[in-house]
Scaffold this motif. Structure first.
Motif, short mmCIF file in Angstrom:
data_model
loop_
_atom_site.label_atom_id
_atom_site.label_comp_id
_atom_site.label_asym_id
_atom_site.label_seq_id
_atom_site.Cartn_x
_atom_site.Cartn_y
_atom_site.Cartn_z
N ASN A 1 43.20 79.75 54.25
CA ASN A 1 43.81 78.44 54.02
C ASN A 1 42.77 77.54 53.36
N VAL A 2 43.10 77.04 52.19
CA VAL A 2 42.24 76.12 51.45
C VAL A 2 42.88 74.74 51.53
N VAL A 3 42.11 73.76 52.01
CA VAL A 3 42.60 72.39 52.11
C VAL A 3 41.89 71.55 51.06
N LEU A 4 42.68 70.82 50.27
CA LEU A 4 42.10 69.98 49.22
C LEU A 4 41.69 68.64 49.78
N LYS A 5 40.74 68.00 49.12
CA LYS A 5 40.23 66.72 49.58
C LYS A 5 41.31 65.65 49.52
N ALA A 6 41.26 64.73 50.46
CA ALA A 6 42.13 63.56 50.47
C ALA A 6 41.27 62.33 50.21
N GLY A 7 41.86 61.31 49.61
CA GLY A 7 41.15 60.08 49.33
C GLY A 7 40.76 59.34 50.59
N THR A 8 39.77 58.45 50.48
CA THR A 8 39.30 57.66 51.60
C THR A 8 39.27 56.18 51.20
N ASN A 9 38.76 55.35 52.08
CA ASN A 9 38.67 53.92 51.80
C ASN A 9 37.59 53.58 50.78
N GLU A 10 36.69 54.49 50.55
CA GLU A 10 35.61 54.26 49.59
C GLU A 10 35.86 55.08 48.33
N LEU A 11 35.65 54.45 47.17
CA LEU A 11 35.74 55.18 45.92
C LEU A 11 34.58 56.17 45.86
N HIS A 12 34.89 57.41 45.65
CA HIS A 12 33.86 58.45 45.67
C HIS A 12 34.18 59.48 44.60
N GLY A 13 33.21 60.27 44.27
CA GLY A 13 33.44 61.30 43.28
C GLY A 13 32.23 62.20 43.12
N SER A 14 32.43 63.31 42.46
CA SER A 14 31.35 64.24 42.14
C SER A 14 31.71 64.96 40.85
N ALA A 15 30.72 65.39 40.11
CA ALA A 15 30.95 66.10 38.86
C ALA A 15 29.82 67.08 38.63
N MET A 16 30.10 68.13 37.92
CA MET A 16 29.08 69.10 37.59
C MET A 16 29.40 69.74 36.24
#
Length: 747
Positions: free
Chosen positions: A234-249
């Motif tokens: 089971n793969v669970v995808l990220k859900a948004g939070t109260n803080e704007l966040h992100g990552s990139a590669m």
């Protein structure tokens, strides 16, 4: 059981349910250990500030199911007792954490605060598995950008073949074995919705930056899990939070950055210059270029002057892009200029074994053998060259290498083999109130690859493969009362795999094939390609083996959870509708092979020459074998349904029993147009019985008298002649009891 009856009315379909969230439960007591009913318990998600509440039952028990994985604070307030809270509780997917609370007499304004110093032990289930958080996924190396590498970190899971080809290679990404269950025995889920394509393979491998958690269960005692011969992923995808966040590669691999294997040094001899050193191979072999871009960003939904979704509405978007060229060098043999006109005389200078024999001189030689005369000068007369062969041989490229003395390995080329993957994914979570919350997710995956373009500028060779996929999930959790919670989840997965060729739709009449043959090929629009021609030891012309497969499944799960005393009971009805459509273009176009069967000699069983004689057969237009098929296609439908009830009974503070019963029914597959065979009729006379008997009577054998010769029976078709439409009989007896226990030896 009245609630269970209502539950069935709500539902229609999902298979092998595995919830992508977790549960926090426990018991509230006073200092003497007596249960305190009616206590308000609040769970607050640290990342979103979303609050979920419940109250304890008559036994002092509480339960907060269907919570997103993350860090939580549990708070308790009750008249006559001090307030109590515990922070830093890490909840993972499928966890059922027991947080027992002991309240102290005092005023509610006074507080007892506890900070979790270590991970809370999951001590209420006998299930075995492995969870990897988003932090683990970000820190661990993920080769080829495919998170499937992480699945084998669970105990008892091994790879049957390593996933080196990228996240689009579902054959490799799914080749797992759990405790000896065999290849393709896993069940794949994404956000609790089936993520399966066909034959035990996954549909989408999402980008690592978008993944919140991966859980691999190798042994489950939960009746809500079923329909698998191995484990569950089971793969669970990220859900948004109260803080704007992100990552990139971004990852770039090119030239010397790509390591080579022993098998890359495949050509160790150059006909023109002799042996090739490994250094020379590495200097001249084209290098792989593989660029990968991936990222995810999320936060609260905010529309200036219109809507502020902080603490309420959250979004997350992820994207993955792969561009890969995987050049491969190919050394082949093509006809020389002289050979194109039928002149194979140069081969005689190499040795007499290259002599071509005239197929039209074949005569009986006694003892079942045949003999042939040598072809003068190894030259096929122009009058004997087949008109179609004269056209086809001009489609070979001209030699670009000196080749060996017998003319082999005289042409080389480099294939680019470009492959591209694009994957956008979006998820929205919304909390209407502390009684009702929902999330929705949509994912796309598009892969295209281009292979086998041996002859640039022509459509004689060239193969394309595509794997588009679409997946969606929608889930709603309704808190009916403090002891009852209803979860309804719907999702679909659509997966298409198709292979086709650059020369699809080729005009066979232009090559000289008979119109009577072409008229019998039903797949003229989508299946007819340039004919596949195989001449012994020469470059193959044409392709065969195209297909188009679509797998579509729809899921709906309804699960009711309620607390009763020391029992946490959940019951559900789940099922799944499967649709599979397959069009096979395997050998719709002619497939012809040309060997030395009719051009070797002096006898028909003489050894064949290394080269030349097969090419002569091609020029004469005499194939040694081949076929053309009107391949079967099908459109199948089946459904899976299951009922289950599960009781997690907390017998004592240390002992929990997992008791469950599951019933499953999988309908026999039904072909839409009743084209599936079902059984064999051993008694009915075959329609050709009379003709077969008459033919046998002319030449009977002593062991079988004519009076005993019979041709009875034949296959029967589903849905025809009174047969049911399913290809097998249904089985209604799949009852599966479950039992497990968890005992906490020390606190």
């Amino acid at each position: 059981m009245r609630l269970f009856g209502l539950l069935i009315l709500f539902t229609a379909a999902l298979a092998w349910a595995q919830d992508p969230r977790g549960t926090i439960a426990g018991k509230v007591t006073d200092a003497s250990g007596a249960a305190i009913p009616g206590v308000l318990v609040r769970a607050t998600n640290a990342a979103t500030n979303v609050v979920t509440t419940t109250t304890t039952n008559s036994e002092g028990n509480y339960e907060l199911p269907y919570l997103l994985a993350g860090s939580y604070t549990i708070g308790v307030a009750h008249s006559g007792f001090k307030g109590w809270s515990k922070t830093g509780i890490e909840l993972r997917m499928s966890d059922r954490l027991l947080i027992d609370i002991q309240l102290q007499v005092g005023r509610m304004t006074e507080r007892v605060e506890v900070s979790a110093q270590a991970e809370v032990l999951e001590n209420t289930s006998a299930a075995l598995g492995q969870s990897l958080s988003g932090a683990h996924i970000a820190e661990l190396p993920v080769r080829s950008g495919s998170i499937s590498w992480l699945y084998s970190m669970a105990p008892g899971v091994i790879w049957q073949s390593l996933p080196t080809g990228g996240p689009w290679n579902i054959d490799q990404d799914s080749a797992l074995s759990v405790a000896g269950s065999g290849k393709y025995g896993m069940n794949f889920n994404m956000d609790g919705i089936s993520n399966n394509s066909y034959g035990g393979r996954t549909a989408i491998a999402p980008p690592a930056e978008m993944v919140s958690e991966v859980r691999v269960d190798t042994q489950s005692y939960d009746a809500s899990v079923g329909h698998t011969t191995g484990g569950n992923v089971n793969v669970v995808l990220k859900a948004g939070t109260n803080e704007l966040h992100g990552s990139a590669m971004a990852e770039f691999a090119d030239g010397p950055m790509i390591s080579r294997t022993f098998f890359d040094d495949q050509y160790i001899f150059d006909p023109a210059t002799g042996p090739i050193t490994p250094q020379k191979i590495r200097a001249n072999t084209p290098s792989v270029r593989w660029n990968r871009y991936s990222g995810a960003v999320g936060g609260p939904l905010y529309i200036p002057h219109l809507y502020n979704g902080k603490n309420k509405t959250f979004w997350e978007f992820g994207y993955q892009k792969h561009t890969r060229t995987q050049p491969s060098s190919s050394l082949n043999t093509v006809p020389t200029v002289a050979e194109r006109s039928g002149d194979l005389s140069a081969l005689l200078a190499v040795g007499s074994r290259y002599q071509v024999y005239d197929p039209y001189s074949t005569v009986p030689a006694g003892k079942g053998r045949f003999s042939r005369q040598p072809l003068p000068g190894n030259i096929v007369p122009a009058s004997r060259i087949d008109p179609m062969a004269a056209k086809l041989i001009q489609l070979y490229p001209l030699p670009n290498l000196p080749g060996t003395v017998d003319g082999t390995h005289n042409w080389s080329t480099t294939l680019a083999n470009p492959q591209n993957l694009s994957q956008p994914i979006v998820r929205i979570d919304h909390n209407f109130s502390d009684k009702f919350r929902m999330f929705g997710r949509y994912a796309e995956s598009d892969f295209t690859g281009h292979f086998d373009r041996f002859i640039p500028g022509t459509d004689v060779r060239g193969r394309d493969r595509a794997r588009p996929a679409r997946s969606a999930a929608l889930d709603g959790v309704w808190v009916v009362n403090s002891n009852t919670v209803l979860d309804v989840r719907y999702g679909f997965t659509w997966f298409n795999e198709r292979q086709f060729f650059d020369n699809q739709g080729y005009d066979l009449a232009s090559l000289g094939f008979a119109s009577s043959l072409i008229a019998q090929l039903q797949f003229a629009a989508g299946g007819i390609t340039f004919p596949q021609l195989g001449v012994d030891n020469y470059l193959q012309l044409g392709n065969n083996g195209g297909y188009n497969q679509i797998n579509d499944s729809h899921n709906l799960l309804t699960e009711l959870t309620w607390m009763r005393g020391n029992h946490s009971v959940k019951a559900g009805f789940d099922g799944r509708f499967f649709y599979e459509t397959y069009q096979n273009y395997g050998a719709v176009s002619p497939l012809l092979n040309f060997a030395a069967a009719y051009t070797k000699g002096p006898l028909d069983n003489s050894p064949a020459a290394p080269t030349g004689q097969g090419l002569a057969s091609f020029l004469y237009g005499i194939p040694s074998g081949g076929h053309v098929n009107d391949n079967a296609s099908y459109a199948d439908f089946s459904d899976f349904n299951g009922l289950y009830i599960q009781d997690d009974w907390r017998v004592t503070r240390k002992l929990t029993l997992n008791l469950g019963l599951r019933w499953e029914y999988e309908s026999p597959p039904v072909e839409r147009y009743d084209r599936s065979t079902r059984e064999f009729d051993f008694t009915t006379p075959n329609p050709v019985s009379q003709q077969a008997l008459a033919a046998y009577a002319l030449h009977p054998v002593p062991q079988l008298p004519v009076s005993a010769f019979q041709t009875l029976g034949g296959v029967t078709f589903a849905g025809v002649g009174g047969n049911p439409r399913g290809i097998r009989n249904p089985d209604w007896r799949a009852f599966m009891p479950r039992f497990g226990l968890a005992y906490q030896i020390t606190p």
